[in-house]
Enzyme design. Sequence first.
Site, mmCIF file in Angstrom:
data_model
loop_
_atom_site.group_PDB
_atom_site.id
_atom_site.type_symbol
_atom_site.label_atom_id
_atom_site.label_comp_id
_atom_site.label_asym_id
_atom_site.label_seq_id
_atom_site.Cartn_x
_atom_site.Cartn_y
_atom_site.Cartn_z
ATOM 1 N N ASP A 25 0.852 -1.184 0.000
ATOM 2 C CA ASP A 25 0.000 0.000 0.000
ATOM 3 C C ASP A 25 0.891 1.237 0.000
ATOM 4 O OD1 ASP A 25 -2.659 1.263 0.218
ATOM 5 O OD2 ASP A 25 -1.924 1.969 2.142
ATOM 6 N N SER A 26 0.292 2.372 -0.287
ATOM 7 C CA SER A 26 1.047 3.624 -0.291
ATOM 8 C C SER A 26 1.358 4.111 1.118
ATOM 9 C CB SER A 26 0.268 4.701 -1.047
ATOM 10 O OG SER A 26 -0.980 4.929 -0.432
ATOM 11 N N CYS A 88 -4.142 -1.156 -2.270
ATOM 12 C CA CYS A 88 -4.225 0.259 -2.623
ATOM 13 C C CYS A 88 -5.089 0.344 -3.868
ATOM 14 C CB CYS A 88 -2.829 0.814 -2.900
ATOM 15 S SG CYS A 88 -2.800 2.478 -3.611
ATOM 16 N N ASN A 89 -6.191 1.062 -3.777
ATOM 17 C CA ASN A 89 -7.111 1.121 -4.908
ATOM 18 C C ASN A 89 -6.497 1.806 -6.120
ATOM 19 O OD1 ASN A 89 -10.069 0.212 -4.030
ATOM 20 N ND2 ASN A 89 -9.040 1.121 -2.280
ATOM 21 N N GLU A 168 -3.400 9.295 7.760
ATOM 22 C CA GLU A 168 -1.962 9.195 8.035
ATOM 23 C C GLU A 168 -1.581 9.997 9.278
ATOM 24 O OE1 GLU A 168 0.567 7.474 6.570
ATOM 25 O OE2 GLU A 168 -0.836 6.431 5.243
ATOM 26 N N CYS A 202 -10.611 3.531 -1.068
ATOM 27 C CA CYS A 202 -9.196 3.657 -0.714
ATOM 28 C C CYS A 202 -9.031 2.931 0.607
ATOM 29 C CB CYS A 202 -8.786 5.126 -0.589
ATOM 30 S SG CYS A 202 -7.125 5.368 0.080
ATOM 31 N N THR A 203 -7.970 2.161 0.752
ATOM 32 C CA THR A 203 -7.825 1.355 1.965
ATOM 33 C C THR A 203 -7.539 2.191 3.207
ATOM 34 O OG1 THR A 203 -5.554 0.905 1.222
ATOM 35 C CG2 THR A 203 -7.202 -0.818 0.870
ATOM 36 N N HIS A 204 -7.258 3.481 3.038
ATOM 37 C CA HIS A 204 -7.168 4.360 4.203
ATOM 38 C C HIS A 204 -8.556 4.659 4.788
ATOM 39 C CE1 HIS A 204 -3.140 5.152 2.638
ATOM 40 N NE2 HIS A 204 -2.861 5.812 3.737
#
Length: 284
Positions: A25-26, A88-89, A168, A202-204
């Site tokens: 992932d980012s 990560c999409n 984040e 988005c996985t966030h």
Amino acid sequence: MDNPTSNTANTLQQDLRNRPIGVFDSGVGGLTVAAALRRTIPAENLLYLGDVARLPYGTKAPQTIIQYVLRAADFFSRKNIKMMVLACNTASAHAADTLAQHYPDMLVLGVIDSGAEQAARLSIGGRIVVAATEGTCRSGAFDHAILGRRPECRVTPVPCPLFVALVEEGLVEGPIAEAMIRQYLADSFSGPQAADCLVLGCTHFPLLAPTLRKVLGEQLTLVDCAQAVAEKAATMLKDADMLAQGGEGGIRLYTTDAPKRFSTSAGQFFPALGAQPDVELIDL
């Protein structure tokens, strides 16, 4: 008398089963996917890489994202993984096909198809909003995947670039998060044509789920791709006879920047590792 060929094949297959799964992932958002994988296939060993140094991905050009993903895949290939999960999409939208072409012997799984399938199934009225990064929205990947399953749906992609920064920084609750949610999404979930389903593209974004419900309504149908991806991974590994056999797996953590902050986030997802689990800093 033992068959040497059969014994060799069994040994090779056992080696495949014992190899780890790479999760990419980012940043920290993909830890939602890693946690779902741990719950669903607990015998597997996971290697998680968060490319924090290049965050965010959603504002970058597709070719740039492809290069980042291929660098991550090269890192994982040296670790002898059996599957790479693009948690990560944006990376899934732009790089999944290229990744599969470059690494034909590696199982590759993205997050978009699983989320699209769930949204098409769960939306009552077929009015679906996809909250995602700018890159994922531009790609049209969710629109295509949802409409391919349920053509009568109305799919509205909504870029929410600041959501990644909120997660984040750990600002998933409170007035700042609530204001950003209203700014991006309130109009889509009000009035006679209000959407009834929100895809967390988005996985966030699952980390904002309680605040999303608070602002947009408790009745909101939220689609979190993480569990769907974990179940798909289990199916793919089983079909390939590559599921780990028994025992308890684990997770190793890697990041390209800010290991202390990354460790704090990881400790919240995996309390068994302690409040500050070990994180290895790498350079892609």
